[in-house]
Every structure is written in structure tokens, then in C-alpha cells.
Design a protein around this motif. Structure first.
Motif, short mmCIF file in Angstrom:
data_model
loop_
_atom_site.label_atom_id
_atom_site.label_comp_id
_atom_site.label_asym_id
_atom_site.label_seq_id
_atom_site.Cartn_x
_atom_site.Cartn_y
_atom_site.Cartn_z
N UNK A 289 -14.32 -56.58 63.73
CA UNK A 289 -13.92 -55.94 62.53
C UNK A 289 -12.08 -56.81 62.76
N UNK A 290 -11.44 -56.42 61.68
CA UNK A 290 -10.15 -57.34 61.31
C UNK A 290 -9.13 -56.73 62.13
N UNK A 291 -9.20 -55.19 62.68
CA UNK A 291 -8.04 -54.49 63.43
C UNK A 291 -8.84 -53.34 64.03
N UNK A 292 -8.31 -53.27 65.05
CA UNK A 292 -8.38 -51.90 65.78
C UNK A 292 -7.38 -51.11 65.80
N UNK A 293 -6.77 -49.91 65.94
CA UNK A 293 -6.25 -48.53 66.18
C UNK A 293 -6.21 -47.43 67.23
N UNK A 294 -6.94 -47.10 66.45
CA UNK A 294 -7.56 -45.76 67.93
C UNK A 294 -9.06 -46.41 68.55
N UNK A 295 -9.34 -46.80 67.62
CA UNK A 295 -10.41 -47.87 68.26
C UNK A 295 -12.11 -46.56 68.01
#
Length: 247
Positions: free
Chosen positions: A212-218
Motif C-alpha cells: 500500500x502507499x500509506x499506513x496510518x492506524x493500519x
């Protein structure tokens, strides 16, 4: 071909895809000289350093500690084995990703993809035992955007690691709100049941690299991993270009 490239560069001098300044005015040097960003923008890419959580890759503010599990992973281990990211989601990289996804400027995959592929190669040795799967978009959002940003990044990862790429089996079957702006609990509920695996036999017993491009909370990565594990996947390792947030 090199002569042609040099001739084109003379007529159309390359610009930094982030700030649009001529790269020749602020060039990269040394081992980074082939990176297609200007020195100012690339120096603003924040590399993630230890200490961090070895499962979700969340970096910690304190620099005097060893890697250790974060509170969330201690309370409930994610379905994936680990997530890894080379950079923090901020600064000029955040600008580049926003242009990439929402510009939309799909050509930026050829700038950002090699960075993730290089990082993946340091994390994993090339092997055909892996199966690379990008986080899918819902068909409605795919039509709106015109491309799946995760798939374009995954192509670079699969090529570098010499592994199979599958972008058809894992599907997003429920249209969800963008995770941005949602609270922690709302994010988890938003993606619950949003993914479906077309044929469980495809991942049974395999090690999947979920890209994926970005992980925040996952939560998106975790929900995809839950579906893959339920189908009999042996292991899931998540690769993202940028990781958001300090704990």
C-alpha cells in the motif's frame, strides 16, 4: 539510448516532480545522484529510525530505547506478521503522495515505486516464494481515480523481488469512506467486511507481501490480512511507502 536521453534532457531539462524546480539547479550527489528528486525535496523525506514497534512499525518519540511493542500491538496482535515503511508520512513525501493519488499523477509511481522496491529488497531477499498483492480499490473509486496507486507501487516491488504479482484475487467489495478524518474506532468499523478473496486456494500456504502507499492506524492492512489469513495464507508482511504518526 543514453545519447537520446541526454539530448532530451538538454531540450527538456528534468524538473523535480514535487516542487517543479530544475533538478540541475539543486542536484542530488553521491549514491543518491540517480534519485529523480531535487536535493531539497528528497532531504525532506523523513526516514523512520528505531526505536519502533517491530509489528506495526510505529515509531516512538524517545530515541534512547530499543524496539518494543506498542500498546495497541500488546493489547491485540494484528493479523499480519509485520508492517514496514521507509519513510514518515509528512513533509515533501506527503506532498508527492497527495499529487500521486489525488492529482491524479500516476507517472509519479515511476519515481516513488523504486524507493519502496529498494527498501523491500533490504527487508527481503529476492524470491519467487512470495506473492505480492496490492491493497485493492473499490471499482467506483478506481473509476474516479483511473488507477490503483498501490498496484503501481506493487509492480515495482514484485519486479525487484522477482516474485509473482496478483492484483485480481483480493477485492474491495464494499465502498467505504476515506479513512482520513475518521477516528480510531470509526476507521476499524469502516473497513470491516470491505474485502473479499476470490479464490482462497491462490494464497493457501503462501507468504503474501501486501503493498500500500500509506499506513496510518493500519486498519486497512489488518482487515486485508484477516481475510488472507482466514483463507489459509501462511504469513502476511505489509510494505508501505510511508507510515503516519508517532506514539
Amino acid at each position: 539510448m543514453n545519447l537520446l536521453s541526454k539530448f532530451i534532457d538538454i531540450i527538456y531539462p528534468p524538473r523535480c516532480p514535487i516542487c517543479r524546480e530544475f533538478i540541475r539547479d539543486n542536484p542530488m550527489k553521491g549514491e543518491n545522484k540517480d534519485i529523480p528528486f531535487c536535493k531539497s525535496c528528497f532531504s525532506d523525506f523523513k526516514i523512520i529510525y528505531s526505536p519502533l514497534c517491530p509489528i506495526c512499525w510505529r515509531p516512538f518519540v524517545s530515541q534512547g530505547e530499543e524496539n518494543h511493542l506498542c500498546e495497541d500491538c500488546l493489547r491485540k496482535k494484528p493479523f499480519y506478521e509485520a508492517t514496514a515503511a521507509p519513510y514518515l508520512y509528512e513533509g515533501s513525501l506527503m506532498t508527492a503522495i497527495h499529487k500521486y493519488k489525488y492529482g491524479p499523477k500516476s507517472f509519479l509511481a515511476d519515481y516513488l515505486g523504486p524507493l519502496l522496491a529498494h527498501f523491500a529488497e533490504k527487508w527481503f531477499a529476492p524470491s519467487n516464494d512470495f506473492l505480492a498483492i496490492p491493497v485493492p480499490l473499490h471499482p467506483k473509486r478506481l473509476r474516479q481515480r483511473g488507477f490503483n496507486q498501490s498496484l503501481l507501487l506493487a509492480r515495482h516491488v514484485a519486479d525487484r523481488l522477482q516474485c509473482e504479482l496478483d492484483f485480481l484475487s483480493l477485492r474491495r467489495v464494499r465502498y467505504t469512506l476515506p479513512q482520513t478524518g475518521l477516528g480510531k474506532v470509526a476507521r476499524r468499523k469502516n473497513v470491516r467486511g470491505a474485502f473479499h478473496l476470490k479464490d482462497p486456494e491462490i494464497v493457501k500456504g503462501k507468504t503474501v507481501l501486501l503493498v500500500d502507499d500509506v499506513a496510518t492506524t493500519g486498519n486497512t492492512l489488518n482487515e486485508c490480512s484477516r481475510v488472507l489469513k482466514k483463507a489459509g495464507c501462511k504469513e502476511v508482511f505489509c510494505l508501505v511507502l510511508a507510515r503516519a504518526g508517532f506514539s
